[in-house]
Design an enzyme around this catalytic site. Structure first.
Site, short mmCIF file in Angstrom:
data_model
loop_
_atom_site.label_atom_id
_atom_site.label_comp_id
_atom_site.label_asym_id
_atom_site.label_seq_id
_atom_site.Cartn_x
_atom_site.Cartn_y
_atom_site.Cartn_z
N LYS A 5 24.18 20.90 -25.91
CA LYS A 5 23.58 20.45 -24.64
C LYS A 5 22.41 21.37 -24.27
O LYS A 5 21.37 20.91 -23.80
CB LYS A 5 24.62 20.45 -23.51
CG LYS A 5 25.66 19.36 -23.58
CD LYS A 5 25.10 17.94 -23.47
CE LYS A 5 24.58 17.59 -22.11
NZ LYS A 5 24.20 16.14 -22.03
N TYR A 34 29.69 22.36 -28.08
CA TYR A 34 29.27 21.37 -27.08
C TYR A 34 28.15 21.93 -26.21
O TYR A 34 27.07 21.33 -26.08
CB TYR A 34 30.46 20.94 -26.21
CG TYR A 34 30.05 20.26 -24.91
CD1 TYR A 34 29.40 19.02 -24.93
CD2 TYR A 34 30.32 20.85 -23.66
CE1 TYR A 34 29.00 18.41 -23.75
CE2 TYR A 34 29.93 20.24 -22.49
CZ TYR A 34 29.28 19.01 -22.53
OH TYR A 34 28.89 18.40 -21.36
N THR A 89 24.84 19.91 -18.18
CA THR A 89 26.06 20.56 -17.71
C THR A 89 25.81 22.02 -17.32
O THR A 89 24.88 22.65 -17.82
CB THR A 89 27.12 20.51 -18.85
OG1 THR A 89 28.18 21.41 -18.57
CG2 THR A 89 26.52 20.96 -20.19
N ASP A 90 26.67 22.54 -16.47
CA ASP A 90 26.59 23.97 -16.11
C ASP A 90 27.05 24.86 -17.27
O ASP A 90 26.83 26.07 -17.26
CB ASP A 90 27.41 24.27 -14.85
CG ASP A 90 28.90 23.98 -15.00
OD1 ASP A 90 29.31 23.40 -16.03
OD2 ASP A 90 29.67 24.30 -14.07
N GLU A 91 27.69 24.24 -18.29
CA GLU A 91 28.24 25.05 -19.38
C GLU A 91 27.16 25.72 -20.21
O GLU A 91 27.43 26.67 -20.94
CB GLU A 91 29.18 24.20 -20.26
CG GLU A 91 30.28 23.57 -19.42
CD GLU A 91 31.40 22.93 -20.21
OE1 GLU A 91 31.63 23.31 -21.36
OE2 GLU A 91 32.05 22.03 -19.64
P1 NAD Z 1 31.86 10.48 -21.97
O1 NAD Z 1 32.29 11.15 -23.23
O2 NAD Z 1 32.88 9.88 -21.07
O3 NAD Z 1 30.80 9.32 -22.30
C1 NAD Z 1 29.79 9.47 -23.24
C2 NAD Z 1 29.21 8.10 -23.53
O4 NAD Z 1 28.13 8.26 -24.47
C3 NAD Z 1 30.21 7.13 -24.18
O5 NAD Z 1 30.14 5.87 -23.57
C4 NAD Z 1 29.76 7.06 -25.64
O6 NAD Z 1 30.04 5.82 -26.26
C5 NAD Z 1 28.25 7.29 -25.50
N1 NAD Z 1 27.65 7.83 -26.73
C6 NAD Z 1 28.08 8.89 -27.46
N2 NAD Z 1 27.30 9.06 -28.54
C7 NAD Z 1 26.34 8.11 -28.47
C8 NAD Z 1 25.24 7.76 -29.30
N3 NAD Z 1 24.98 8.45 -30.43
N4 NAD Z 1 24.45 6.72 -28.94
C9 NAD Z 1 24.71 6.01 -27.82
N5 NAD Z 1 25.76 6.28 -27.01
C10 NAD Z 1 26.56 7.31 -27.33
O7 NAD Z 1 30.98 11.57 -21.21
P2 NAD Z 1 30.82 11.86 -19.66
O8 NAD Z 1 31.89 12.77 -19.21
O9 NAD Z 1 30.61 10.56 -18.96
O10 NAD Z 1 29.45 12.69 -19.66
C11 NAD Z 1 28.20 12.03 -19.59
C12 NAD Z 1 27.09 13.06 -19.61
O11 NAD Z 1 27.25 13.97 -18.52
C13 NAD Z 1 27.07 13.93 -20.88
O12 NAD Z 1 25.73 14.13 -21.25
C14 NAD Z 1 27.71 15.24 -20.44
O13 NAD Z 1 27.21 16.33 -21.18
C15 NAD Z 1 27.26 15.31 -18.98
N6 NAD Z 1 28.17 16.07 -18.08
C16 NAD Z 1 29.50 15.78 -18.02
C17 NAD Z 1 30.31 16.47 -17.13
C18 NAD Z 1 31.78 16.15 -17.03
O14 NAD Z 1 32.50 16.86 -16.30
N7 NAD Z 1 32.29 15.12 -17.67
C19 NAD Z 1 29.78 17.48 -16.32
C20 NAD Z 1 28.40 17.75 -16.40
C21 NAD Z 1 27.59 17.02 -17.28
P1 TYD Z 2 38.04 20.19 -19.68
O1 TYD Z 2 38.48 19.09 -18.79
O2 TYD Z 2 38.18 19.99 -21.16
O3 TYD Z 2 36.54 20.54 -19.27
P2 TYD Z 2 35.60 21.78 -19.74
O4 TYD Z 2 36.20 22.44 -20.90
O5 TYD Z 2 34.34 21.06 -20.10
O6 TYD Z 2 35.48 22.65 -18.53
O7 TYD Z 2 38.85 21.50 -19.31
C1 TYD Z 2 38.84 22.02 -17.99
C2 TYD Z 2 39.67 23.29 -17.99
O8 TYD Z 2 41.04 22.96 -18.24
C3 TYD Z 2 39.28 24.27 -19.09
O9 TYD Z 2 39.44 25.59 -18.58
C4 TYD Z 2 40.28 24.00 -20.19
C5 TYD Z 2 41.53 23.60 -19.43
N1 TYD Z 2 42.43 22.61 -20.08
C6 TYD Z 2 43.80 22.87 -20.17
O10 TYD Z 2 44.28 23.94 -19.73
N2 TYD Z 2 44.61 21.93 -20.73
C7 TYD Z 2 44.12 20.75 -21.23
O11 TYD Z 2 44.90 19.92 -21.75
C8 TYD Z 2 42.71 20.50 -21.13
C9 TYD Z 2 42.12 19.22 -21.67
C10 TYD Z 2 41.91 21.47 -20.54
#
Ligand code: NAD
Ligand code: TYD
Length: 356
Positions: A166, A162, A137-139
């Site tokens: 990461k 988080y 992630t960019d975070e």
């Molecule tokens: P998500 O929470 O929707 O899915 C995570 C999945 O991992 C789930 O299916 C869960 O069951 C599985 N999991 C969790 N713990 C586990 C374990 N111990 N063993 C096996 N499986 C396990 O997450 P997402 O949004 O799909 O994100 C996927 C990846 O992408 C993550 O690594 C996250 O850091 C990265 N990412 C997400 C975003 C975003 O905006 N969602 C952006 C950049 C990077």
């Molecule tokens: P989120 O979807 O949780 O992603 P991340 O924290 O990983 O960027 O949140 C996106 C942005 O929206 C973040 O600035 C927090 C804000 N947010 C709200 O204002 N209300 C909400 O209910 C949630 C879930 C997030």
């Protein structure tokens, strides 16, 4: 172009992972096997891939319920499928949960990644024709002020449990490249949105709350900024890197699409109003400013020129088209929502969000 044959995708039942598996089967000419390794936490939902399982299950698609922290289970899967590629997405992924309960973030994101790296190192031995791609992630880069962008050279400065977990996993992956010569690639992506996203992240929370006439909780002053990318564009980037990326290299992926949260929520109200035929004000009056998230990062913005220049990747969805696709999906796929809402998620929401 690499020859990929038997790919383990960890976290394949989650939001990005399930979309990635769908993308590979529906939009690429991949002819090998995909093994979805997922322990099915509250965020994992095999129902998201029901159609893929019906079509490809047993021939090209396999599901293995396993925990990435369980070395024996991971070892057995690598052997069983003679795995040459791992695309690692499994993680605890929600910042708010990492604030109220950081422990799972440490054990899954850090120890789980370490465990996978060790299992792969042990099974692969000479690394010829192998690849470990780490999805991050960019975070990890921290928080930006009004100016500037995250590049691949921006120093790590994570602020939440988080992003700290990461960041730690990113360092481990890079260490396995430098120390053991493991062929790795890595990507750091901005905020994703699209179908099958668990309704705890901003966009699906807002859509769901509009559809069920609940308050739309905007944290703090609503002026935090995120760079949004449609999930399919993220997955096309991951697929591009896995096929053509240079080993030992990190690629930033982003939407070049910055939005203040409050402006985004207003836009969503407009799209949902258009789709449902209700008055715009019916949704706008639900907007409620709530207490800010502790340590809330102000702004994320990605410079993704490296992947564009070196690997010829680009985004294909505009925010307008991606958001309307997403809203339409949440309006029609009610059974998916009911399914995820009936799980542990509801209990957690009650405990943590009851004051909203
Ligand atoms: P998500 O929470 O929707 O899915 C995570 C999945 O991992 C789930 O299916 C869960 O069951 C599985 N999991 C969790 N713990 C586990 C374990 N111990 N063993 C096996 N499986 C396990 O997450 P997402 O949004 O799909 O994100 C996927 C990846 O992408 C993550 O690594 C996250 O850091 C990265 N990412 C997400 C975003 C975003 O905006 N969602 C952006 C950049 C990077
Ligand atoms: P989120 O979807 O949780 O992603 P991340 O924290 O990983 O960027 O949140 C996106 C942005 O929206 C973040 O600035 C927090 C804000 N947010 C709200 O204002 N209300 C909400 O209910 C949630 C879930 C997030």
């Amino acid at each position: 172009m690499r020859k990929l044959t038997n790919i383990v995708i960890t976290g394949g039942a989650g939001f990005i992972g399930s979309n990635l598996i769908r993308y590979i089967f529906e939009k690429t000419d991949f002819s090998g096997k995909i093994i979805n390794l997922d322990v099915l936490t509250y965020a994992g939902n095999p129902y998201s891939l029901d159609d893929i399982d019906k079509k490809f299950g047993g021939s090209q698609y396999f599901f293995e319920k396993a925990d990435i922290r369980d070395r024996k289970a991971v070892d057995a899967i690598l052997v069983k499928y003679d795995v040459d590629t791992i695309i690692h997405l499994a993680a605890e992924s929600h910042v708010d949960r990492s604030i109220t309960g950081p422990e799972e973030f440490i054990t899954t994101n850090i120890n789980g990644t370490f465990n996978l790296l060790e299992a792969a190192k042990n099974y692969w031995k000479d690394f010829e024709g192998k690849l470990f791609h780490h999805v991050s992630t960019d975070e990890v880069y921290g928080s930006l002020g009004d100016e500037g962008f995250f590049t691949e050279d921006t120093p790590y400065d994570p602020r939440s449990p988080y992003s700290a977990a990461k960041a730690s996993s990113d360092h481990l992956v890079m260490a396995y490249f430098h120390t053991y010569g493991m062929p790795i690639t890595m990507s750091n992506c901005s905020n994703n949105y699209g179908p099958y996203q668990f309704p705890e992240k901003l966009i699906p929370v807002m859509i769901e709350n509009m559809l069920t006439e609940k308050a739309l909780p905007v944290y703090g002053d609503g002026k935090n900024i995120r760079d949004w990318l449609y999930v399919e564009d993220h997955n096309s980037a991951v697929w591009t890197i896995v096929n053509n990326g240079k080993t030992g290299r990190t690629y930033n992926i982003g939407g070049e699409n910055e939005w203040e949260n409050i402006k985004l929520v207003n836009s969503l109200c407009e799209i949902v109003a258009k789709e449902t035929g209700k008055e715009l004000n019916y949704y706008k009056k639900l907007i409620t400013f709530v207490k800010d998230r502790p340590g809330h990062d102000r702004r994320y913005a990605i410079d993704c020129s490296r992947i564009k220049k070196e690997l010829d990747w680009k985004q294909t969805y505009s925010f307008d088209s991606g958001l309307s696709e997403t809203v339409k999906w949440y309006l029609t796929e009610r059974s998916w929502i009911e399914n995820v809402k009936s799980g542990e998620y509801l209990k957690w929401m009650e405990e943590n969000y009851s004051e909203r």
